[in-house]
Design a protein around this motif. Structure first.
Motif, PDB file in Angstrom:
ATOM      1  N   GLU A  38       0.730  -1.338  -0.120  1.00  0.00           N
ATOM      2  CA  GLU A  38       0.190  -0.573  -0.507  1.00  0.00           C
ATOM      3  C   GLU A  38       1.190   1.355  -0.137  1.00  0.00           C
ATOM      4  OE1 GLU A  38      -2.709   0.247  -1.147  1.00  0.00           O
ATOM      5  OE2 GLU A  38      -2.746  -1.797  -0.727  1.00  0.00           O
ATOM      6  N   ARG A  39       2.185   0.877   0.697  1.00  0.00           N
ATOM      7  CA  ARG A  39       2.629   2.686   0.751  1.00  0.00           C
ATOM      8  C   ARG A  39       3.626   2.652  -0.592  1.00  0.00           C
ATOM      9  NH1 ARG A  39       3.738   3.624   6.183  1.00  0.00           N
ATOM     10  NH2 ARG A  39       1.818   3.910   7.388  1.00  0.00           N
ATOM     11  N   SER A  40       4.130   1.369  -1.141  1.00  0.00           N
ATOM     12  CA  SER A  40       4.660   1.374  -2.345  1.00  0.00           C
ATOM     13  C   SER A  40       3.750   2.271  -3.630  1.00  0.00           C
ATOM     14  CB  SER A  40       5.019  -0.617  -2.430  1.00  0.00           C
ATOM     15  OG  SER A  40       5.350  -0.698  -1.244  1.00  0.00           O
ATOM     16  N   LYS A  41       2.443   1.909  -3.153  1.00  0.00           N
ATOM     17  CA  LYS A  41       1.598   2.783  -4.734  1.00  0.00           C
ATOM     18  C   LYS A  41       2.112   3.847  -4.343  1.00  0.00           C
ATOM     19  CE  LYS A  41      -1.758  -1.328  -4.045  1.00  0.00           C
ATOM     20  NZ  LYS A  41      -2.923  -1.361  -4.161  1.00  0.00           N
ATOM     21  N   GLU A  42       1.647   4.361  -2.586  1.00  0.00           N
ATOM     22  CA  GLU A  42       1.212   5.682  -2.723  1.00  0.00           C
ATOM     23  C   GLU A  42       2.510   6.775  -2.578  1.00  0.00           C
ATOM     24  OE1 GLU A  42       0.927   6.804   1.586  1.00  0.00           O
ATOM     25  OE2 GLU A  42      -1.109   5.076   1.946  1.00  0.00           O
ATOM     26  N   TRP A  43       4.098   5.382  -3.147  1.00  0.00           N
ATOM     27  CA  TRP A  43       5.553   6.045  -3.378  1.00  0.00           C
ATOM     28  C   TRP A  43       4.985   6.706  -5.064  1.00  0.00           C
ATOM     29  CZ3 TRP A  43       8.974   4.062  -6.751  1.00  0.00           C
ATOM     30  CH2 TRP A  43      10.121   4.866  -6.708  1.00  0.00           C
ATOM     31  N   ILE A  44       4.959   5.450  -5.635  1.00  0.00           N
ATOM     32  CA  ILE A  44       5.210   5.129  -6.893  1.00  0.00           C
ATOM     33  C   ILE A  44       4.047   6.941  -7.537  1.00  0.00           C
ATOM     34  CG2 ILE A  44       3.844   4.218  -8.075  1.00  0.00           C
ATOM     35  CD1 ILE A  44       6.631   2.793  -9.118  1.00  0.00           C
ATOM     36  N   LEU A 133       1.682  -4.959  -8.424  1.00  0.00           N
ATOM     37  CA  LEU A 133       1.901  -4.389  -7.088  1.00  0.00           C
ATOM     38  C   LEU A 133       2.623  -3.043  -6.868  1.00  0.00           C
ATOM     39  CD1 LEU A 133       3.810  -7.576  -5.676  1.00  0.00           C
ATOM     40  CD2 LEU A 133       1.575  -7.033  -4.951  1.00  0.00           C
ATOM     41  N   MET A 134       3.235  -2.472  -7.790  1.00  0.00           N
ATOM     42  CA  MET A 134       3.402  -0.922  -7.765  1.00  0.00           C
ATOM     43  C   MET A 134       2.152   0.052  -7.891  1.00  0.00           C
ATOM     44  SD  MET A 134       6.038  -1.074  -5.771  1.00  0.00           S
ATOM     45  CE  MET A 134       7.137   0.109  -5.944  1.00  0.00           C
ATOM     46  N   PHE A 135       1.616  -0.653  -8.846  1.00  0.00           N
ATOM     47  CA  PHE A 135       1.186   0.239 -10.032  1.00  0.00           C
ATOM     48  C   PHE A 135      -0.742   0.585  -8.914  1.00  0.00           C
ATOM     49  CE2 PHE A 135       3.873   1.173 -12.054  1.00  0.00           C
ATOM     50  CZ  PHE A 135       4.450   2.424 -12.317  1.00  0.00           C
ATOM     51  N   GLY A 136      -1.403  -1.435  -8.800  1.00  0.00           N
ATOM     52  CA  GLY A 136      -3.075  -1.494  -8.629  1.00  0.00           C
ATOM     53  C   GLY A 136      -3.056  -2.036  -9.613  1.00  0.00           C
ATOM     54  N   THR A 137      -4.640  -2.016 -10.023  1.00  0.00           N
ATOM     55  CA  THR A 137      -4.899  -2.789 -11.170  1.00  0.00           C
ATOM     56  C   THR A 137      -5.561  -1.447 -12.410  1.00  0.00           C
ATOM     57  OG1 THR A 137      -7.333  -3.201 -10.435  1.00  0.00           O
ATOM     58  CG2 THR A 137      -5.434  -4.961 -10.121  1.00  0.00           C
ATOM     59  N   GLY A 272       9.226 -10.666  -0.850  1.00  0.00           N
ATOM     60  CA  GLY A 272      10.807  -9.343  -0.353  1.00  0.00           C
ATOM     61  C   GLY A 272      10.586  -7.717  -1.471  1.00  0.00           C
ATOM     62  N   HIS A 273      11.077  -7.218  -0.397  1.00  0.00           N
ATOM     63  CA  HIS A 273      10.387  -5.793  -1.258  1.00  0.00           C
ATOM     64  C   HIS A 273      10.742  -4.712  -0.877  1.00  0.00           C
ATOM     65  CE1 HIS A 273       8.065  -2.212  -3.318  1.00  0.00           C
ATOM     66  NE2 HIS A 273       7.407  -2.352  -2.207  1.00  0.00           N
ATOM     67  N   ILE A 274      11.861  -3.765  -1.493  1.00  0.00           N
ATOM     68  CA  ILE A 274      12.167  -2.616  -0.839  1.00  0.00           C
ATOM     69  C   ILE A 274      12.287  -1.737  -1.906  1.00  0.00           C
ATOM     70  CG2 ILE A 274      14.949  -2.896  -1.982  1.00  0.00           C
ATOM     71  CD1 ILE A 274      16.635  -3.454   0.859  1.00  0.00           C
ATOM     72  N   ILE A 275      12.024  -0.468  -1.524  1.00  0.00           N
ATOM     73  CA  ILE A 275      12.286   0.889  -2.138  1.00  0.00           C
ATOM     74  C   ILE A 275      13.932   1.794  -2.394  1.00  0.00           C
ATOM     75  CG2 ILE A 275      11.249   2.980  -3.381  1.00  0.00           C
ATOM     76  CD1 ILE A 275       8.726   1.861  -2.510  1.00  0.00           C
TER      77      ILE A 275
END
Ligand code: DHB
Ligand code: FE
Length: 320
Positions: A38-44, A133-137, A272-275
């Motif tokens: 969820e945070r990753s989608k906000e970040w991108i 995972l990063m942009f949703g659908t 695993g996921h990292i930004i």
């Protein structure tokens, strides 16, 4: 000038795609995985890349044992989703960026990396799941994506060191592209997993956490891991993690880790996921700051300690 502003890594488990396509993301098993992004989608959404370079591996979808390119760069205008046995996934067609891709091809090949150029290619879960995972659908992916397919299926895959050096060559290529473009590079696959054989189901969280730590702080250490070490520690398919080193090679030596997530399992795999963000000199950071930051330690601290504590607070770590 185009520049790489950040790198993202993420596992690319096909069952994650199936959970999305079959509307099962709210089931507790899957919720645990999707919440971590969820945070990753906000970040991108805030970072708003103009282009994504998606490093992934093809799983005998576009290629087969008949044709095995080590590094295959997508130079086409579009890349439809591949049929992996259940029909193509109902996800948008990936729009490429033929101009930047051709520029990268020229620069990287003249820098003595032999790429296969693909003017027609279908893309499988290796790329489409991390995009979800990063942009949703969304109806359309929000920006063009240049796929870079790496052979990690048929022996011999490229070494981690070669992948890291390719990342550096890609960065050089991007930075010699005249248009102002913000580029984010994805490294996908991993973390520990083994799908078949006597050790099927293997997950090694200790190794995964150390790999994530080193990815941020000491990636050169990871480039020294042999395929055998990677497979012994992280399972046969854990070798996919060499692709993360292409992403890491394309970034600064010192980066800001702005987000990390790890959960086990999703299907057979440790997710695993990292930004990681490049430090932008004189520029505005795109960092999506965590909503709340708590200090882990108490009492008076020396200046370097305060600095380290502040840096730690910036890292949002979610582990379950
Ligand atoms: C799984 C994970 C993968 O990375 C993959 O390519 C196929 C299957 C799994 O965990 O099921
Ligand atoms: Fe895979």
């Amino acid at each position: 000038m185009a520049r790489i502003i950040a790198g993202v890594t993420s596992s690319h488990v096909p069952a994650i795609g199936a959970a999305i396509d079959n509307h099962r993301t709210n089931e507790p098993y899957w919720q645990r995985v999707f919440e971590g992004f969820e945070r990753s989608k906000e970040w991108i959404a805030k970072a708003k890349p103009d282009v994504v370079i998606g490093v992934y591996n093809d799983h005998a979808s576009a290629f087969s044992v008949e044709v095995i390119p080590t590094f295959a760069l997508g130079t086409a205008a579009e890349f439809p989703p591949a049929d992996e046995g259940w029909g193509p996934r109902p996800v948008p067609v990936v729009q490429g960026h033929p101009e930047l891709a051709s520029h990268i091809a020229q620069s990287v090949i003249l820098d003595e990396f032999d790429l296969t150029l693909c003017n027609k290619m279908e893309v499988d879960h290796g790329l489409t799941v991390p995009l979800n995972l990063m942009f949703g659908t969304p109806k359309e992916w929000p920006c063009p994506v240049i796929p870079l397919a790496v052979n990690v299926v048929q022996y011999p895959p490229p070494t981690g060191h070669r992948c890291f050096m390719l990342g550096k060559a890609i960065r050089k290529a991007v930075e010699s592209y005249p248009e102002d473009l913000k580029v984010v590079i994805f490294g996908t696959g991993g973390m520990s997993h083994q799908i078949s054989g006597q050790r099927a189901g293997l997950i090694n969280s200790k190794f995964d956490h150390a790999f994530l730590d080193n990815l941020t702080k000491d990636p050169k250490k990871l480039t020294k891991l042999s395929h055998l070490e990677l497979m012994r520690e992280a399972g046969a398919e854990g070798v996919e993690m060499v692709m993360w080193l292409i992403m890491r090679g394309a970034l600064d030596d010192k980066v800001d880790e702005v987000y990390r997530f790890y959960t086990v399992p999703a299907s057979n795999t440790a997710v695993g996921h990292i930004i990681l963000e490049n430090k932008i000199k004189g520029g505005k950071k795109t960092s999506a700051k965590p909503a709340s930051t708590k200090s882990a330690s108490r009492g008076k601290k020396s200046a370097p300690k305060m600095k380290r504590a502040a840096a730690r607070q910036k890292i949002e770590r979610v582990r379950s």
